[in-house]
Design a protein around this motif. Structure first.
Motif, short mmCIF file in Angstrom:
data_model
loop_
_atom_site.label_atom_id
_atom_site.label_comp_id
_atom_site.label_asym_id
_atom_site.label_seq_id
_atom_site.Cartn_x
_atom_site.Cartn_y
_atom_site.Cartn_z
N ARG A 1 0.87 20.15 -0.95
CA ARG A 1 0.36 21.35 -0.28
C ARG A 1 -1.15 21.42 -0.42
O ARG A 1 -1.71 20.92 -1.39
CB ARG A 1 0.99 22.63 -0.86
CG ARG A 1 2.48 22.75 -0.62
CD ARG A 1 3.02 24.07 -1.13
NE ARG A 1 4.45 24.20 -0.90
CZ ARG A 1 5.17 25.26 -1.21
NH1 ARG A 1 4.59 26.30 -1.82
NH2 ARG A 1 6.47 25.30 -0.96
N GLY A 2 -1.77 22.04 0.55
CA GLY A 2 -3.22 22.17 0.49
C GLY A 2 -3.74 22.87 1.73
O GLY A 2 -3.03 23.02 2.73
N ILE B 1 1.77 14.29 1.95
CA ILE B 1 0.90 13.72 0.92
C ILE B 1 -0.15 12.82 1.55
O ILE B 1 -1.34 12.86 1.18
CB ILE B 1 1.73 12.96 -0.13
CG1 ILE B 1 2.47 13.97 -1.03
CG2 ILE B 1 0.85 12.05 -0.98
CD1 ILE B 1 3.44 13.33 -2.00
N PHE B 2 0.26 12.03 2.52
CA PHE B 2 -0.71 11.16 3.20
C PHE B 2 -1.75 11.99 3.94
O PHE B 2 -2.97 11.76 3.80
CB PHE B 2 -0.01 10.23 4.18
CG PHE B 2 -0.98 9.52 5.09
CD1 PHE B 2 -1.72 8.45 4.63
CD2 PHE B 2 -1.18 9.96 6.38
CE1 PHE B 2 -2.64 7.81 5.44
CE2 PHE B 2 -2.10 9.33 7.22
CZ PHE B 2 -2.83 8.25 6.75
N GLU B 3 -1.31 12.95 4.74
CA GLU B 3 -2.24 13.69 5.60
C GLU B 3 -3.17 14.60 4.80
O GLU B 3 -4.32 14.81 5.19
CB GLU B 3 -1.47 14.48 6.64
CG GLU B 3 -0.75 13.60 7.66
CD GLU B 3 -0.17 14.39 8.80
OE1 GLU B 3 -0.94 14.82 9.68
OE2 GLU B 3 1.07 14.59 8.80
N LEU B 4 -2.68 15.13 3.69
CA LEU B 4 -3.54 15.96 2.85
C LEU B 4 -4.56 15.10 2.10
O LEU B 4 -5.71 15.49 1.92
CB LEU B 4 -2.70 16.77 1.87
CG LEU B 4 -1.87 17.91 2.49
CD1 LEU B 4 -0.89 18.46 1.47
CD2 LEU B 4 -2.78 19.01 3.02
N ALA C 1 0.84 -1.20 0.00
CA ALA C 1 0.00 0.00 0.00
C ALA C 1 0.87 1.25 0.00
O ALA C 1 2.06 1.20 0.32
CB ALA C 1 -0.92 0.01 1.22
N GLY C 2 0.28 2.38 -0.36
CA GLY C 2 1.03 3.62 -0.34
C GLY C 2 0.39 4.67 -1.21
O GLY C 2 -0.78 4.57 -1.59
N SER C 3 1.17 5.69 -1.51
CA SER C 3 0.68 6.80 -2.31
C SER C 3 1.48 6.91 -3.60
O SER C 3 2.39 6.11 -3.85
CB SER C 3 0.80 8.11 -1.52
OG SER C 3 2.16 8.53 -1.46
#
Length: 393
Positions: free
Chosen positions: A130-131, A121-124, A106-108
């Motif tokens: 960025r976000g 990237i995970f938390e956004l 699993a991953g991004s």
């Protein structure tokens, strides 16, 4: 007189959660709602150490040191070809009772191998670095105030930043910072022969191993971003569960832990870390109680995995695909998610890492949908750009 909920939480947490077993509870659960708890392991967990593909003939040659214990004494995970490291025995038991599923790859979409970019990237949850908001804040917004959220962290994490902010409950660091010399010896003698003494010695040994790894450059400073080490997670998990059990409307919860960035001396560090993690997840199950556990999904993941080959210092380096766990009474466990194509170089990412065959946004999206009946449009707002792969129910 009215009780301010935020102040009350801080007060009981300041007392170590000990008063939460009393009669205080200010909300009742909405009918038919679930709960999602996200445990984020900062530092890049070596998932192949925890759950290893022992049926793959190349494992022993790629990891002659790190795979020895699991090959000799690992606990088979059904017919998956994987076995759990002995330190993960409680997780293997949950798998066998159908309360845990795992995804080895699993991953991004991130391929930077940077802790900080990958964690963002995970938390956004958008696929970007960025976000303005994190995925848990957007999920809380989609619930429209019908459920409450809580973050067991030192500050509001990026995952919860946005228009809907959580309660923040900090149980304190798991690091002991005990004095040395005679005072420390007196404390040890006081607890000698007791369960508390064994726990004390294990915690001291874990902290010493982490300190040594940092001093040797075996772990990167800052990768944990202030998250408490795994050595105290079982205690934290028990206190988390007490809060959640007494306050069922906390349906979204987040906690982060660190101490797993193992470039060297990995076996010593991860055996202790995984033991604490496993004990903590089982403690959640026990303290929540049967009724609350049955509506709960616990998702455990890290920002990325590690290299398939062990390095020359008894560790592994930053990788790509990694281990994701999904546990809980509301989970159809006893299975592997996302598939696994083996350890042959031609199957690896850049010839060195596990690939990503399952985007964690799809797992998170499936958990949110199952827990709160969010429709596809709502999930697209929580995870814009998600692949949209459906997991078998």
């Amino acid at each position: 007189m009215a009780i301010d909920r935020r102040l009350f939480i801080k007060a009981v947490l300041a007392m170590g959660g000990l008063s939460l077993g009393g009669s205080w509870a200010w909300e009742t659960r909405a009918e038919d709602s679930g709960r999602l708890i996200v445990i984020f392991l900062r530092g890049g967990l070596d998932g192949l150490f925890a759950f290893s593909p022992v049926a793959d003939s190349q494992l022993a040659s790629l990891r002659p040191t790190l795979a020895r214990t699991v090959i000799e004494r690992g606990i088979p995970l059904g017919s998956s070809g994987f076995a759990a490291h002995p330190a993960c025995a409680p997780l293997a038991e949950l798998f066998q009772t159908g309360e845990l599923a795992f995804a080895p790859c699993a991953g991004s979409i991130d391929t930077s191998r940077s802790h900080f970019l990958a964690q963002d990237i995970f938390e956004l949850g958008t696929g970007r670095t960025r976000g303005a908001s994190g995925f848990m804040s957007r999920a809380a917004s989609e619930l429209g105030g019908a459920q409450d959220s809580i973050s067991f962290t030192s500050a509001v994490p990026l995952a919860f930043r946005g228009t809907v902010m959580p309660e923040v409950a900090q149980f304190g660091t798991s690091r002991f910072n005990l004095p040395s010399g005679r005072f420390l010896e007196a404390i040890r003698q006081t607890h000698a022969g007791e369960p508390s003494g064994a726990a004390l010695e294990q915690a001291i040994a874990t902290e010493a191993a982490i300190a040594a790894a940092l001093a040797e450059g075996a772990m990167e400073r800052g990768a944990d971003q202030g998250a408490a080490a795994t050595s105290g997670f079982a205690r934290v998990a028990r206190n988390m569960a007490k809060v959640l059990r007494r306050n069922p409307r906390f349906s979204l919860a987040f906690v982060d832990i660190g101490g797993i960035d193992t470039h060297a001396n990995q076996e010593t560090i991860l055996e202790r870390a995984l033991s604490s993690l496993s004990e903590g997840i089982v403690a959640l199950r026990s303290e929540l109680g049967s009724a609350e556990w049955q509506r709960t999904q616990v998702l455990v993941c890290s920002e990325f995995g590690r290299t398939v080959r062990e390095n020359g210092t008894g560790g592994t380096d930053h990788g790509h695909g990694g281990l994701m766990l999904l546990a809980g009474g509301a989970v159809r466990g006893g299975r592997m998610l996302g598939g696994f194509d083996g350890l042959n170089d031609t199957r690896l990412n850049e010839g060195r890492d596990l690939p990503v065959s399952l985007d964690w946004r799809d797992v998170l999206g499936g958990a949110l949908q199952a827990s709160f009946a969010l429709d596809e449009a709502a999930l697209d707002r929580v995870f814009p750009g998600r692949p949209g792969r459906r997991l078998e129910s």
